[in-house]
Design a protein around this motif. Structure first.
Motif, short mmCIF file in Angstrom:
data_model
loop_
_atom_site.label_atom_id
_atom_site.label_comp_id
_atom_site.label_asym_id
_atom_site.label_seq_id
_atom_site.Cartn_x
_atom_site.Cartn_y
_atom_site.Cartn_z
N ARG A 1 -15.09 -41.91 7.37
CA ARG A 1 -16.55 -41.91 7.34
C ARG A 1 -17.08 -43.21 6.75
O ARG A 1 -18.05 -43.78 7.25
N THR B 1 -15.96 -41.68 13.49
CA THR B 1 -16.13 -40.23 13.54
C THR B 1 -14.76 -39.56 13.48
O THR B 1 -13.75 -40.12 13.90
N HIS C 1 -13.54 -43.34 16.97
CA HIS C 1 -13.30 -41.90 16.79
C HIS C 1 -11.83 -41.67 16.49
O HIS C 1 -10.95 -42.35 17.03
#
Length: 375
Positions: A259, A264, A303
Motif C-alpha cells: 500500500r 493494490t 497490482h
C-alpha cells in the motif's frame, strides 16, 4: 626452564608408583658384591626408563624404553628373585597405551613371556612345583597383571573418544554460531533491508511531491514515519528474542508495504495457520515478504495477489504481479537464493515463471504424524 621428572599434565599420579620401587631395593640388601651393584644399577635404569616412557608417549623411542623395562624385569625374575616379577605392573601399564592393535598384541606377548618363563625356569631349576600357598600368592597378581593392559587401553580409548567428542562439540558450536550469524544477516536483509529500501523510495517520492503536491507529500511522510516505527519494532524483536513471525503477521506487513508503494493487493485463502509449526511459519512468512519486497523494488507492478492453499499433503503459496516479469536467463538474485536456502530447511520448493507478470510459487510438504498432519 626447570625440567620435571614426569610431564606436568600427569600430575601426581606417576610419583605414586615410585613407592613400589622400594621392594626391589629392599630385596637387593640381601645380595652382596657385584650382583648387588648390578642390581642397584638396574633399579636406577628402571627408574630412568619409567620417567622416559611418560615423555616418549606416541614416539618411536617409547618401544625402546618399554623393552628396557621388560628386560630388567626378566633379568631380576630369572637371576635374582621371582618376587621381582611384580615389577611387571610398570610395563603392563605402558603396554595399554599402544593404539595399534598389532603392536599392542606384541607388547602383551612380550609381557606374558617375561612373566611366565621365570616360573618355568625356577620349576626346572629346583625340580619342584610351587606349593598351593605359593600359587595363591603369585597367580592372582599374575592374572591381574596380564589383564591390566586391556583395562588401561580401554580407559585411554575412552578418554580419547571423550576428547574427540569435546572437539566435535566445539566445532558444532562454531558451526551453529556461524549459521546463526548467517541467519541473522538473512533476517536483517528480509526485514530492515527491505524496509529501508521502501523508505528510500518514499523519500524520493516526497522530494518530487513537495513542490507540486504538498498535501500528498505530508501524507507520504506520515506513512514513512509509520513504516520506520514498524521497522524499529521488528529490529528490536529480532535482536532481543529473535521471535519467529507468523504467516498472518507477515501478510499484514506485506499489505502495508504494498500500500505504501502504491500497489493494490488481494489475498485469497482461508487457511487456519495454527496447524502449521512456528518454525515453518517463520520460513514461509519470510519468503512471502521477500517476494513482496522484490515486487516493490523490481517489478514496476500496479497490482499483487497472494493465494495460500492447504491440503492434506502440502501447502501451496502463489505470489503474482502484473509487472514486467523476470529475466529467465538470470532470475535468482541474493533475495531469491536466500528463499531457496530457507525452504530447503523444510524440504520446500520454489518455482518462478512469467504469466502477464511474475509468478512465484512456493510448495511446502506436510509431514503426517500419528494420524494427524503437521508441517
Amino acid at each position: 626452564m626447570k625440567r620435571s621428572i614426569f610431564p606436568r599434565q600427569y600430575g601426581f599420579f606417576p610419583y605414586v608408583f615410585l613407592i613400589y620401587l622400594g621392594f626391589p631395593i629392599y630385596y637387593l640388601t640381601t645380595e652382596a658384591g657385584v650382583k648387588q651393584l648390578i642390581g642397584y644399577g638396574m633399579v636406577l635404569l628402571f627408574l630412568v626408563s619409567y620417567s622416559q616412557l611418560y615423555f616418549a608417549m606416541g614416539k618411536r623411542k617409547f618401544t625402546y624404553w618399554l623393552a628396557v623395562q621388560l628386560a630388567i624385569v626378566f633379568i631380576f625374575s630369572m637371576f635374582y628373585n621371582l618376587n621381582y616379577m611384580f615389577l611387571g605392573f610398570f610395563p603392563a601399564n605402558f603396554i595399554g597405551w599402544y593404539w595399534d592393535k598389532t603392536v599392542f598384541k606384541r607388547g602383551l606377548i612380550s609381557l606374558v613371556f617375561v612373566q611366565i618363563f621365570p616360573f618355568i625356569y625356577h620349576i626346572m631349576k629346583t625340580k619342584t612345583f610351587f606349593s598351593p600357598g605359593e600359587l595363591i600368592y603369585f597367580i592372582p597378581f599374575l592374572i591381574i597383571m596380564l589383564i591390566s593392559p586391556f583395562g588401561i587401553r580401554s580407559m585411554n580409548r575412552r578418554m580419547e573418544l571423550e576428547k574427540q567428542l569435546d572437539q566435535a562439540n566445539q566445532k558444532i558450536e562454531e558451526l551453529v554460531k556461524r549459521e546463526e550469524r548467517v541467519r541473522i544477516a538473512r533476517d536483517l536483509h528480509d526485514t530492515l533491508g527491505h524496509t529501508l529500501s521502501l523508505l528510500t523510495l518514499k523519500s524520493q517520492l516526497i522530494q518530487r511531491l513537495t513542490a507540486v503536491d504538498p498535501e500528498r507529500a505530508r501524507l507520504e511522510a506520515k506513512e514513512m514515519e509509520v513504516t520506520s516505527r514498524a521497522a524499529l519494532k521488528q529490529v528490536r524483536e529480532l535482536v532481543t528474542d529473535m521471535r519467529a513471525a507468523t504467516i498472518a503477521e507477515e501478510l499484514l506487513q506485506i499489505q502495508q508495504i504494498l500500500r505504501a508503494a502504491g500497489i493494490t493487493y488481494r489475498y485469497d485463502g482461508e487457511v487456519d495457520f495454527s496447524r502449521i509449526s512456528p518454525f515453518t511459519q517463520n520460513i514461509v512468512g519470510m519468503c512471502v515478504r521477500e517476494a513482496a519486497t522484490n515486487i516493490v523494488k523490481h517489478s514496476r507492478a500496479t497490482h499483487c495477489s497472494i493465494s495460500i492453499k492447504l491440503t492434506s499433503e502440502k501447502m501451496n503459496i502463489v505470489v503474482r504481479d502484473d509487472g514486467m516479469g523476470v529475466t529467465m536467463a538470470k532470475p535468482f538474485g541474493n533475495g531469491l537464493r536466500g528463499m531457496e536456502e530457507r525452504l530447503a530447511l523444510v524440504d520446500g520448493v520454489l518455482t518462478l515463471s512469467n504469466n502477464n507478470g511474475a509468478v512465484l510459487e512456493l510448495t511446502v510438504p506436510i509431514i503426517k504424524k500419528a494420524g494427524s498432519a503437521a508441517i
